[in-house]
Design an enzyme around this catalytic site. Sequence first.
Site, PDB file in Angstrom:
ATOM      1  N   TRP A  58      28.461 -74.188  42.104  1.00 28.80           N
ATOM      2  CA  TRP A  58      27.323 -74.896  42.694  1.00 28.80           C
ATOM      3  C   TRP A  58      26.072 -74.636  41.854  1.00 28.80           C
ATOM      4  O   TRP A  58      25.696 -73.479  41.643  1.00 28.80           O
ATOM      5  CB  TRP A  58      27.148 -74.411  44.134  1.00 28.80           C
ATOM      6  CG  TRP A  58      26.099 -75.077  44.944  1.00 28.80           C
ATOM      7  CD1 TRP A  58      25.608 -76.342  44.791  1.00 28.80           C
ATOM      8  CD2 TRP A  58      25.392 -74.509  46.061  1.00 28.80           C
ATOM      9  NE1 TRP A  58      24.655 -76.609  45.733  1.00 28.80           N
ATOM     10  CE2 TRP A  58      24.507 -75.500  46.535  1.00 28.80           C
ATOM     11  CE3 TRP A  58      25.434 -73.289  46.703  1.00 28.80           C
ATOM     12  CZ2 TRP A  58      23.656 -75.280  47.606  1.00 28.80           C
ATOM     13  CZ3 TRP A  58      24.598 -73.062  47.784  1.00 28.80           C
ATOM     14  CH2 TRP A  58      23.721 -74.056  48.237  1.00 28.80           C
ATOM     15  N   ARG A  61      20.793 -76.441  45.426  1.00 28.90           N
ATOM     16  CA  ARG A  61      20.399 -77.615  46.203  1.00 28.90           C
ATOM     17  C   ARG A  61      19.115 -78.195  45.598  1.00 28.90           C
ATOM     18  O   ARG A  61      18.078 -77.537  45.568  1.00 28.90           O
ATOM     19  CB  ARG A  61      20.183 -77.243  47.679  1.00 28.90           C
ATOM     20  CG  ARG A  61      19.793 -78.443  48.536  1.00 28.90           C
ATOM     21  CD  ARG A  61      19.515 -78.075  49.987  1.00 28.90           C
ATOM     22  NE  ARG A  61      20.750 -77.765  50.694  1.00 28.90           N
ATOM     23  CZ  ARG A  61      21.094 -76.555  51.126  1.00 28.90           C
ATOM     24  NH1 ARG A  61      20.278 -75.529  50.889  1.00 28.90           N
ATOM     25  NH2 ARG A  61      22.211 -76.362  51.767  1.00 28.90           N
ATOM     26  N   GLU A 151      33.155 -71.797  55.832  1.00 30.54           N
ATOM     27  CA  GLU A 151      31.894 -71.103  55.561  1.00 30.54           C
ATOM     28  C   GLU A 151      31.484 -70.325  56.797  1.00 30.54           C
ATOM     29  O   GLU A 151      31.460 -70.864  57.901  1.00 30.54           O
ATOM     30  CB  GLU A 151      30.800 -72.097  55.166  1.00 30.54           C
ATOM     31  CG  GLU A 151      29.466 -71.439  54.852  1.00 30.54           C
ATOM     32  CD  GLU A 151      28.410 -72.447  54.430  1.00 30.54           C
ATOM     33  OE1 GLU A 151      27.216 -72.189  54.693  1.00 30.54           O
ATOM     34  OE2 GLU A 151      28.781 -73.493  53.850  1.00 30.54           O
ATOM     35  N   GLU A 156      20.929 -66.690  57.628  1.00 29.65           N
ATOM     36  CA  GLU A 156      20.128 -67.589  56.806  1.00 29.65           C
ATOM     37  C   GLU A 156      18.714 -67.586  57.366  1.00 29.65           C
ATOM     38  O   GLU A 156      18.529 -67.696  58.580  1.00 29.65           O
ATOM     39  CB  GLU A 156      20.671 -69.012  56.844  1.00 29.65           C
ATOM     40  CG  GLU A 156      22.013 -69.224  56.188  1.00 29.65           C
ATOM     41  CD  GLU A 156      22.384 -70.700  56.178  1.00 29.65           C
ATOM     42  OE1 GLU A 156      22.182 -71.349  55.137  1.00 29.65           O
ATOM     43  OE2 GLU A 156      22.848 -71.183  57.212  1.00 29.65           O
ATOM     44  N   GLU A 255      17.662 -70.191  47.934  1.00 30.20           N
ATOM     45  CA  GLU A 255      17.737 -71.604  47.563  1.00 30.20           C
ATOM     46  C   GLU A 255      16.617 -72.381  48.241  1.00 30.20           C
ATOM     47  O   GLU A 255      15.890 -71.851  49.091  1.00 30.20           O
ATOM     48  CB  GLU A 255      19.094 -72.179  48.002  1.00 30.20           C
ATOM     49  CG  GLU A 255      19.271 -72.085  49.513  1.00 30.20           C
ATOM     50  CD  GLU A 255      20.650 -72.470  49.989  1.00 30.20           C
ATOM     51  OE1 GLU A 255      21.076 -73.581  49.674  1.00 30.20           O
ATOM     52  OE2 GLU A 255      21.266 -71.661  50.709  1.00 30.20           O
TER      53      GLU A 255
END
Length: 409
Positions: A58, A61, A151, A156, A255
């Site tokens: 990845w 984002r 996931e 978070e 991110e």
Amino acid sequence: MKIKIILLLIANIIIMDAAAIPPLPPVGKRWVRNEQFSDEFNGTSLDLTKWYDYHPNWKGREPGIFLPSQVAVADGYMTIRGGKLEKDTIIGSRTFNIACGAVVSRTTDAWFGYYECKFKAAKTTMSTTFWLSSRSHYDGPADCKDSYGLELDIQECIGREGDFKGKWFAKGMHANSHFWYRDCEKKNNDLRAKEVKFETEEFCSDAFNTYGGWWKDESTASFYFNNGEAKEMEFYSDIKEKPFDHKMGLNMVSETYPFPWIELPNDEELADPEKNICYYDWVRSYVLVDVDDSNMDANVDTSVKLYNEQVNLSEDLRELVASKKLEIPLTYMANQDREIYLELRNKDNKVVAKTNFTAYAGYANLLHQLKLKRKPKAGNYTLVANMKPIGEAGKGDISINRTLELKIQ
């Protein structure tokens, strides 16, 4: 005839470091540190035998891109620094202009166990996260070439509020699970269990907090905020009865989140070293093994002092049938293999039964059998438990005593 056993504290209690212990293991089991997914970050650089300093699958984002230059280890912390790129980076149709960072396990062998991390979020709208995920899709339950990925987000968060819908992500703990399902029509579906939340008044960027998740089995997990009471989660199971049935990798990532749900960090905070850095103190992972399983010891780093070593006898009221064999409930914490000695003394302080056994490194919960030559008579007894270094009886004792009152009914 029954014996009522009451265990009462009569000696010094050893205070535990709550930030360093997993939940109480089931009886007959002990937690052993899983070195593959653990790090104290006490070096001067990231351990690249354990971690990538980027995400292998990845880029990030958009407009945030993962760059190894944003990851550092120093002064006992792993840090990820946000920043503004001097010029845009274009990959395909995507444009990136914010520097982010990711520290990701090299292996995807994380399985049932306890995973916890102590960190402080950056004071921006960039994320500070700790989660597990698969890096590929697996065959789905239908006969149509469907597939799924997994996931498990233990935490978070962001570091500040603002005029945006997701501002509540700046406080407390937010645990989620995602069953990423590609159905028979090749449509991608994000299927989630109900979110587990721990609410606080403080921002996640105000101080260090410990976030823990016990991945118990294919269907359930428990979550812990600063080692408090657990909150439970049952994974989404409408598509697959036991959905979390594959091993995963571990991720610590900063991110950008989707705008306008959470606004992008501004240039001022991205340029401020007092705001743009998130700090990871440590990450620790544990697996459950049998109490008497010595095979895991070779993998344990005994230089890491996880516990205030101790042995504790249960203070629960218990009734036992009068017997020459007494089941003694106890727990212990040991940073390396130790020896535990149990003695049962009568009111005259005479030893009427004793035993000893090896306490393998870890945090254990067990019942140990204490054998007597004859059934105990009514009266008051003292049960003494001592933890000692192996082969050095009497040296460096780690001791705690309990009074055991026996009443024949």
